[in-house]
Design an enzyme around this catalytic site. Structure first.
Site, short mmCIF file in Angstrom:
data_model
loop_
_atom_site.label_atom_id
_atom_site.label_comp_id
_atom_site.label_asym_id
_atom_site.label_seq_id
_atom_site.Cartn_x
_atom_site.Cartn_y
_atom_site.Cartn_z
N HIS A 143 0.86 -1.19 0.00
CA HIS A 143 0.00 0.00 0.00
C HIS A 143 0.89 1.23 0.00
O HIS A 143 1.76 1.38 0.87
CB HIS A 143 -0.92 0.03 1.22
N CYS A 144 0.69 2.10 -0.98
CA CYS A 144 1.55 3.28 -1.12
C CYS A 144 0.76 4.54 -0.79
O CYS A 144 -0.19 4.90 -1.51
CB CYS A 144 2.09 3.37 -2.55
N PRO A 145 1.13 5.26 0.27
CA PRO A 145 0.41 6.49 0.60
C PRO A 145 0.60 7.59 -0.44
O PRO A 145 -0.25 8.47 -0.56
CB PRO A 145 1.03 6.90 1.95
N ASN A 149 -3.30 4.45 -2.51
CA ASN A 149 -3.93 3.23 -3.01
C ASN A 149 -2.98 2.06 -2.83
O ASN A 149 -1.78 2.25 -2.61
CB ASN A 149 -4.28 3.38 -4.50
#
Length: 280
Positions: A143-145, A149
């Protein structure tokens, strides 16, 4: 290998959708702040390039060419970012672990299925639950802030292109900033920008720092992503050092599963890889 029980469009869970359920989006405050900050940093670099570097009258052709290239990289980077952020990464329908759905799968005797206790869904092979998205994501990498997403089966291409174009944009900005700084020092800060010398110094120094930081960060992330795809692994699988319980694809086939058949569209964030190339 598992087949989806129903298309994502039929999923009635609107938790991760916006615009009346037409677009995938995550309502995470941290992610939204990071995503907005990404755009603001790109716009800041754009302002510095236009107000400082483009105003160099001694080399108008040099300035025009570099501003054009900078804007091409910026458009490609922000387009990739937008598509990575608003594309369903491969969410498993929530609450589909019902007796009826399990019977419809036509399982063979002794075949094992996995149920996620957190979102009550039938968990496909290589899927992992994301606590931020509150869904199981097929082939979840992480999960990439920065894109607010998950990076998964359906949007990994856009995330890879985002890291690539941000790295190129940052490298270009770093070269322009250092070069302009040298020019301004040589001219004793006279007529080297449209703003005052103290402001020029601050703008250029922050541009150089920002560009260096993100060039290193995104270049490392880009190479890490390519390595994972090349070896048909996800970031989570590499981190956990999971033994491959799935049939690994060839390296070239693994690249095609993310980017589609080899063509110019590999580098184009405006196109999507064909669905037939994706692995369920």
């Amino acid at each position: 290998m598992y087949e989806p029980l129903r298309p994502w469009g039929q999923d009635r869970d609107l938790h991760n959708k916006c615009f009346r359920g037409r677009i995938w989006c995550i309502r995470d405050i941290c992610g939204i702040i990071c995503a907005v900050l990404t755009w603001l940093l790109v716009f800041y670099a754009e302002i510095v390039v236009l107000s400082v570097i483009y105003q160099t009258e001694t080399h108008p052709i040099y300035s025009t060419i570099n501003v054009f290239l900078f804007n091409v990289f910026a458009i490609l980077a922000l387009t990739s970012h937008t598509r990575a952020m608003f594309t369903d990464p491969g969410a498993v329908p929530k609450g589909n672990a019902t007796r009826e759905n399990i019977e419809r799968m036509g399982l063979k005797e002794g075949q094992v299925i996995f149920k996620c206790p957190k979102c009550c869904s039938i968990k496909p092979q290589r899927a992992h639950h994301c606590s931020v998205c509150q869904r199981c994501i097929r082939k979840m990498d992480h999960h990439c802030p920065w894109v607010n997403n998950c990076v998964g089966e359906n949007n990994q291409k856009y995330f890879v292109l985002f890291t690539l174009y941000i790295a190129l944009l940052s490298l270009h900005g770093l070269i322009l900033g250092v070069h302009q700084f040298i020019i301004c020092v040589g001219n004793e800060w006279k007529e080297c920008s449209s703003v005052s010398p103290p402001t020029t110094v601050i703008l250029l120094l922050f541009l150089i720092f920002e560009s260096l930081l993100f060039a290193i960060f995104t270049a490392v992330m880009f190479m890490t992503q390519l390595s994972a795809i090349w070896n048909d692994e996800t970031g989570i699988e590499q981190l956990k050092k999971e033994e491959a319980s799935w049939e690994k694809m060839s390296r070239w086939r693994s690249m095609q599963a993310v980017f589609g058949r080899f063509s110019f569209s590999w580098m184009n964030p405006f196109t999507s890889p064909p669905l037939s190339m994706r692995i369920c």
